[in-house]
Design an enzyme around this catalytic site. Structure first.
Site, mmCIF file in Angstrom:
data_model
loop_
_atom_site.group_PDB
_atom_site.id
_atom_site.type_symbol
_atom_site.label_atom_id
_atom_site.label_comp_id
_atom_site.label_asym_id
_atom_site.label_seq_id
_atom_site.Cartn_x
_atom_site.Cartn_y
_atom_site.Cartn_z
ATOM 1 N N ASP B 135 3.254 42.341 1.245
ATOM 2 C CA ASP B 135 3.346 40.969 0.756
ATOM 3 C C ASP B 135 3.789 40.063 1.900
ATOM 4 O O ASP B 135 4.851 40.280 2.496
ATOM 5 C CB ASP B 135 4.337 40.897 -0.418
ATOM 6 C CG ASP B 135 4.149 39.625 -1.236
ATOM 7 O OD1 ASP B 135 3.063 39.010 -1.151
ATOM 8 O OD2 ASP B 135 5.086 39.253 -1.964
ATOM 9 N N HIS B 142 6.717 26.889 1.245
ATOM 10 C CA HIS B 142 7.576 27.824 0.497
ATOM 11 C C HIS B 142 8.713 28.356 1.367
ATOM 12 O O HIS B 142 9.885 28.319 0.963
ATOM 13 C CB HIS B 142 6.737 28.987 -0.037
ATOM 14 C CG HIS B 142 7.557 30.124 -0.584
ATOM 15 N ND1 HIS B 142 8.308 30.018 -1.731
ATOM 16 C CD2 HIS B 142 7.755 31.390 -0.124
ATOM 17 C CE1 HIS B 142 8.930 31.176 -1.950
ATOM 18 N NE2 HIS B 142 8.612 32.023 -0.995
ATOM 19 N N ARG B 151 19.895 28.215 3.947
ATOM 20 C CA ARG B 151 20.571 27.706 5.137
ATOM 21 C C ARG B 151 20.669 26.190 5.017
ATOM 22 O O ARG B 151 21.416 25.691 4.180
ATOM 23 C CB ARG B 151 19.799 28.146 6.396
ATOM 24 C CG ARG B 151 19.892 29.663 6.650
ATOM 25 C CD ARG B 151 19.052 30.107 7.845
ATOM 26 N NE ARG B 151 17.630 29.923 7.592
ATOM 27 C CZ ARG B 151 16.838 30.851 6.994
ATOM 28 N NH1 ARG B 151 17.338 32.006 6.619
ATOM 29 N NH2 ARG B 151 15.566 30.611 6.773
ATOM 30 N N GLU B 208 6.285 34.387 -8.633
ATOM 31 C CA GLU B 208 5.790 33.743 -7.424
ATOM 32 C C GLU B 208 4.284 33.641 -7.564
ATOM 33 O O GLU B 208 3.602 34.631 -7.840
ATOM 34 C CB GLU B 208 6.206 34.503 -6.152
ATOM 35 C CG GLU B 208 7.694 34.373 -5.869
ATOM 36 C CD GLU B 208 8.095 34.721 -4.425
ATOM 37 O OE1 GLU B 208 7.212 34.907 -3.565
ATOM 38 O OE2 GLU B 208 9.318 34.805 -4.170
ATOM 39 N N GLU B 210 0.902 33.653 -6.276
ATOM 40 C CA GLU B 210 0.289 34.178 -5.061
ATOM 41 C C GLU B 210 -1.177 34.527 -5.303
ATOM 42 O O GLU B 210 -1.623 34.668 -6.437
ATOM 43 C CB GLU B 210 1.011 35.467 -4.600
ATOM 44 C CG GLU B 210 2.478 35.285 -4.296
ATOM 45 C CD GLU B 210 3.081 36.457 -3.520
ATOM 46 O OE1 GLU B 210 2.323 37.275 -2.975
ATOM 47 O OE2 GLU B 210 4.324 36.548 -3.491
ATOM 48 N N ASP B 242 4.067 37.717 -8.215
ATOM 49 C CA ASP B 242 5.088 38.541 -7.554
ATOM 50 C C ASP B 242 6.419 38.324 -8.272
ATOM 51 O O ASP B 242 7.287 37.581 -7.826
ATOM 52 C CB ASP B 242 5.168 38.117 -6.080
ATOM 53 C CG ASP B 242 6.287 38.818 -5.335
ATOM 54 O OD1 ASP B 242 6.657 39.930 -5.726
ATOM 55 O OD2 ASP B 242 6.794 38.223 -4.352
ATOM 56 N N ARG B 246 15.849 36.864 -8.703
ATOM 57 C CA ARG B 246 16.507 36.142 -7.609
ATOM 58 C C ARG B 246 17.936 36.602 -7.355
ATOM 59 O O ARG B 246 18.403 36.643 -6.216
ATOM 60 C CB ARG B 246 16.523 34.633 -7.888
ATOM 61 C CG ARG B 246 15.159 33.991 -7.982
ATOM 62 C CD ARG B 246 14.433 34.005 -6.664
ATOM 63 N NE ARG B 246 13.034 33.587 -6.831
ATOM 64 C CZ ARG B 246 12.074 33.814 -5.952
ATOM 65 N NH1 ARG B 246 12.330 34.474 -4.838
ATOM 66 N NH2 ARG B 246 10.847 33.404 -6.189
ATOM 67 N N GLN B 249 17.836 39.900 -5.630
ATOM 68 C CA GLN B 249 17.338 39.676 -4.268
ATOM 69 C C GLN B 249 18.448 39.171 -3.340
ATOM 70 O O GLN B 249 18.610 39.649 -2.218
ATOM 71 C CB GLN B 249 16.199 38.655 -4.304
ATOM 72 C CG GLN B 249 15.547 38.396 -2.943
ATOM 73 C CD GLN B 249 14.384 37.407 -3.039
ATOM 74 O OE1 GLN B 249 14.321 36.581 -3.936
ATOM 75 N NE2 GLN B 249 13.460 37.496 -2.092
ATOM 76 N N TYR B 253 19.085 41.817 -0.154
ATOM 77 C CA TYR B 253 18.013 41.691 0.847
ATOM 78 C C TYR B 253 18.460 41.790 2.300
ATOM 79 O O TYR B 253 17.624 42.004 3.189
ATOM 80 C CB TYR B 253 17.209 40.399 0.627
ATOM 81 C CG TYR B 253 17.735 39.183 1.331
ATOM 82 C CD1 TYR B 253 18.821 38.488 0.840
ATOM 83 C CD2 TYR B 253 17.141 38.728 2.511
ATOM 84 C CE1 TYR B 253 19.307 37.371 1.487
ATOM 85 C CE2 TYR B 253 17.623 37.610 3.171
ATOM 86 C CZ TYR B 253 18.698 36.937 2.653
ATOM 87 O OH TYR B 253 19.181 35.835 3.301
ATOM 88 N N LYS B 262 11.983 43.042 -6.336
ATOM 89 C CA LYS B 262 10.540 42.809 -6.395
ATOM 90 C C LYS B 262 9.797 43.969 -7.055
ATOM 91 O O LYS B 262 8.779 43.769 -7.694
ATOM 92 C CB LYS B 262 9.988 42.663 -4.970
ATOM 93 C CG LYS B 262 10.561 41.512 -4.156
ATOM 94 C CD LYS B 262 9.816 40.225 -4.440
ATOM 95 C CE LYS B 262 10.162 39.160 -3.408
ATOM 96 N NZ LYS B 262 9.439 37.891 -3.699
ATOM 97 N N THR B 266 4.572 43.887 -10.328
ATOM 98 C CA THR B 266 3.709 42.926 -9.643
ATOM 99 C C THR B 266 2.414 42.871 -10.452
ATOM 100 O O THR B 266 1.750 43.891 -10.603
ATOM 101 C CB THR B 266 3.406 43.387 -8.201
ATOM 102 O OG1 THR B 266 4.642 43.616 -7.514
ATOM 103 C CG2 THR B 266 2.581 42.358 -7.440
ATOM 104 N N GLU B 372 11.954 27.150 -6.441
ATOM 105 C CA GLU B 372 11.686 25.868 -5.796
ATOM 106 C C GLU B 372 11.510 24.740 -6.815
ATOM 107 O O GLU B 372 11.999 23.629 -6.615
ATOM 108 C CB GLU B 372 10.412 25.975 -4.950
ATOM 109 C CG GLU B 372 10.502 26.971 -3.814
ATOM 110 C CD GLU B 372 9.130 27.367 -3.305
ATOM 111 O OE1 GLU B 372 8.578 28.366 -3.814
ATOM 112 O OE2 GLU B 372 8.602 26.660 -2.422
#
Lengths: 427, 427
Positions: B135, B142, B151, B208, B210, B242, B246, B249, B253, B262, B266, B372
């Site tokens: 992936d 994104h 960040r 997600e 995709e 996907d 969250r 994750q 991660y 994940k 899928t 998002e």
């Protein structure tokens, strides 16, 4: 069910050299190609490869419920899928067939010719079709060493590390059996002090000394395997060399983890040693502090005393042993790895493989990678031929061996050996 | 070779409803189960599923070199492995067979009964056995959105992101076709302000938006696919959800990337739309600055104008469209992804799948994830039934659709639709 195959008093009518990894108490499973280009499931005793497909066709497994073509296959997936009861029945039967006191096959020269091959006359294949491969990061010493180099002593381990077995998905398509050479990968790297990457051959190809376990079908999608049951779904173990390009890894791994730095090749030893054969070498695992969350808690002994060593052999010279480690140094157990992996309902299939991550011991001569052994290249290793290594050179062969031993028996894995070739040139 | 199947003047004798994704110019490939429990490779025109195995057995592919059982299989892997020439010959032939002016099958009621099914009478399966799934993370919008949340604005993208298509390995065993529900995963998460994690049901299950492409055998181990050839190895595309937890994750991660957040599921759309069918919708890709390294440079148009949308449908209500995006917003192209993936010699097999990563458009109603769209839960979305969503609720169905359209033809993917169920309960 008694594990009669583990009886250390038993001897085989097949000759087993002194210090062989494959006495009649081992009976590992693999897949090989004969000189006649026939692929079959097999086992090994001493230096003899045994065709289980031929054994089955000649009726030696009669009384055990097996599909007709169970061993006339190019992978072990169907056999593994049959579950622990079948594995034990077959392994015990093989021990009986090759017991020195059993004349049935011993005295049948015609059958022996069809069933038994010299090990050097067969070509070992991948033992399973690996649907999914996950690589863990479960040696605390290894993770701490890496963390010290990347960060510092105080923050060597990230906060999640002591709470769960951290892992990433690896690539199945480039898992290869011992003996297949590997090309030095090309890739993007960021030279020191540069702001723009360059593309070219990796300058720091490393090994990682690992083991891996092979699973059977464990669950349906959504279902978690409780830790008390995890062991039932582990068929056996192999040695694994997790080839790694450190410079590619350093530049690519943030934030989604390693990809091209790892997936150019992963080498495994071809014989799967069953958990039953390893049973006499069960030991307590490393004490875990903090105590893991309840779903990862287990009682009893869940590690194994497996001696591991890595040697580097430059072309036309003898190998130099560069590390001696042991599986018992692992922090997270295989049961914890499998339970954690299914804790979200992830489906585990027959033939899936899970790597341990580099297995580093407590002393600097027991680390599981050149990265650690040379401390990031600061302290090159001296080989017996006088040359020095920071990482692996072109035409070096990396040889990983593993075996368990007590006063009565030695159960080994053989080796995973693989030569690093110069970069691939397209014809 | 002329792509006669793309002739927009052509009509089929099979009825194609207005705005169907599947006119005779599409001819996607899939695998389905008939009412008689037969699995076969098939295609779709309008609302009819067409059994290619039966077509082959009845001689409709005569003159094209195909193995006898090419379509009497439960995956497309062998067909895909045959390469682009075969794909085109077969697709053009299908267009001919179903052309309104071709009486051969049109007027053979007996054959039609064996070959053609109503789409609602068949059960779509996974179209390929996916050996390896990677992936990518190739939408700049994104990646920037996520980076801003994790960040800050200035460091939204990590330095490696603009230099290469970042990706991680995913899990093949939990890829499922549209229609199969998914259980909310359990997992470890770190509650806000806590120092110790807890184990339980994820509180932030996300989609997600995709796409993914399916490859044919591309290379031998060690070999890099030059970017000029990459397109030859891409068979076609599907829509992909996907699924992502969250909270799991966020805690797991670092440093090896997402795993359990994940790999619980899928979902993909079941019809693979060929690159040939998408050809009329080829557009220039996003301008890349900085210019990529030479091995990733390509001339010409290498993106596709594919409208994408996501809807959430709570139980017993109508769906609400929550995002409208487009594949053309992608930064890295599929060719660049495939070439980068093989730049280290990683072997690519027939049936391997590569996801795009969430495809976010430039406006806040075109983002490719709830993360998002609600900006980390700060701005919940209002659904048509008046309820609000930060993430996906139990019993919500997430529906992703995709189609290309110009004044002459509409080529669509159908949909990938999948319901989120409460956590699995072990019987």
């Amino acid at each position: 069910m008694p594990l009669s195959a583990n009886n250390t008093k038993r001897k085989s009518w097949i000759e087993v050299p002194k210090n062989s990894d494959f006495p009649i108490q081992n009976i590992p499973f693999g897949v090989f190609l004969t000189k006649e280009n026939v692929v079959t499931v097999g086992t090994r005793i001493g230096d003899s490869a045994i065709d289980l497909g031929a054994l089955q066709q000649l009726g030696y497994f009669s009384g055990i419920e097996l599909t007709d073509d169970m061993f006339i296959q190019d992978t072990l997936n169907d056999f593994i899928s049959d579950g622990k009861k079948t594995w034990r029945l077959v392994r015990n039967r093989i021990a009986d067939i090759f017991d020195e006191n059993n004349p049935k096959l011993r005295d049948n020269q015609e059958h022996r010719k069809i069933i038994i091959f010299k090990i050097e006359e067969v070509e070992m294949q991948l033992p399973v079709l690996i649907g999914d491969y996950t690589d863990f990061y479960s040696s605390k010493i290894h993770a701490s060493n890496v963390g010290k180099m990347i960060r510092n002593e105080e923050n060597a381990l990230l906060p999640n590390w002591p709470q769960m077995p951290i892992a990433y998905h690896g690539r199945s398509s480039t898992i290869i059996p011992s003996g297949i050479p590997v090309h030095r990968p090309l890739g993007q790297t960021l030279p020191p002090d540069a702001t723009t990457p360059v593309f070219g051959a990796s300058r720091s190809v490393d090994f990682e000394l690992e083991t891996a376990f092979i699973t059977t079908d464990a669950n349906i999608m959504g279902e978690m395997i409780p830790i008390s049951e995890a062991e039932d779904y582990i068929f056996g173990m192999v040695l694994l060399n997790d080839w790694t390009a450190r410079d590619i890894q350093k530049w690519e791994y943030m934030p989604l983890g390693p990809l091209l730095s790892k997936n150019f090749a992963t080498s495994i030893s071809p014989w799967i040693v069953t958990m039953d054969a390893l049973e006499p070498f069960r030991v307590a695992s490393t004490k875990q502090n903090p105590s893991p969350l309840p779903y990862l808690q287990q009682k009893g002994k869940h590690s194994f005393d497996i001696n591991l060593e890595v040697a580097i052999q430059p072309e036309k010279t003898e190998p130099t042993i560069v590390s001696k480690s042991n599986f018992k140094y692992m922090y997270w157990t295989m049961n914890q790895q499998l339970t954690h992996h299914t804790s979200n309902g992830c489906r585990i299939n027959s033939g899936d493989m899970m790597g341990s991550g580099a297995i580093s011991g407590p002393t600097s001569d027991s680390y599981g990678s050149m990265l650690e052994l040379t401390w990031g290249g600061e302290k090159p290793l001296k080989l017996n031929n006088g040359s020095e290594r920071k990482y692996i050179n072109d035409n070096d062969t990396v040889i990983i061996k593993g075996f368990c031993e007590n006063s009565q028996v030695r159960i080994g894995f053989g080796e995973v050996s693989s030569k690093l070739l110069p970069p691939f040139v397209r014809k």
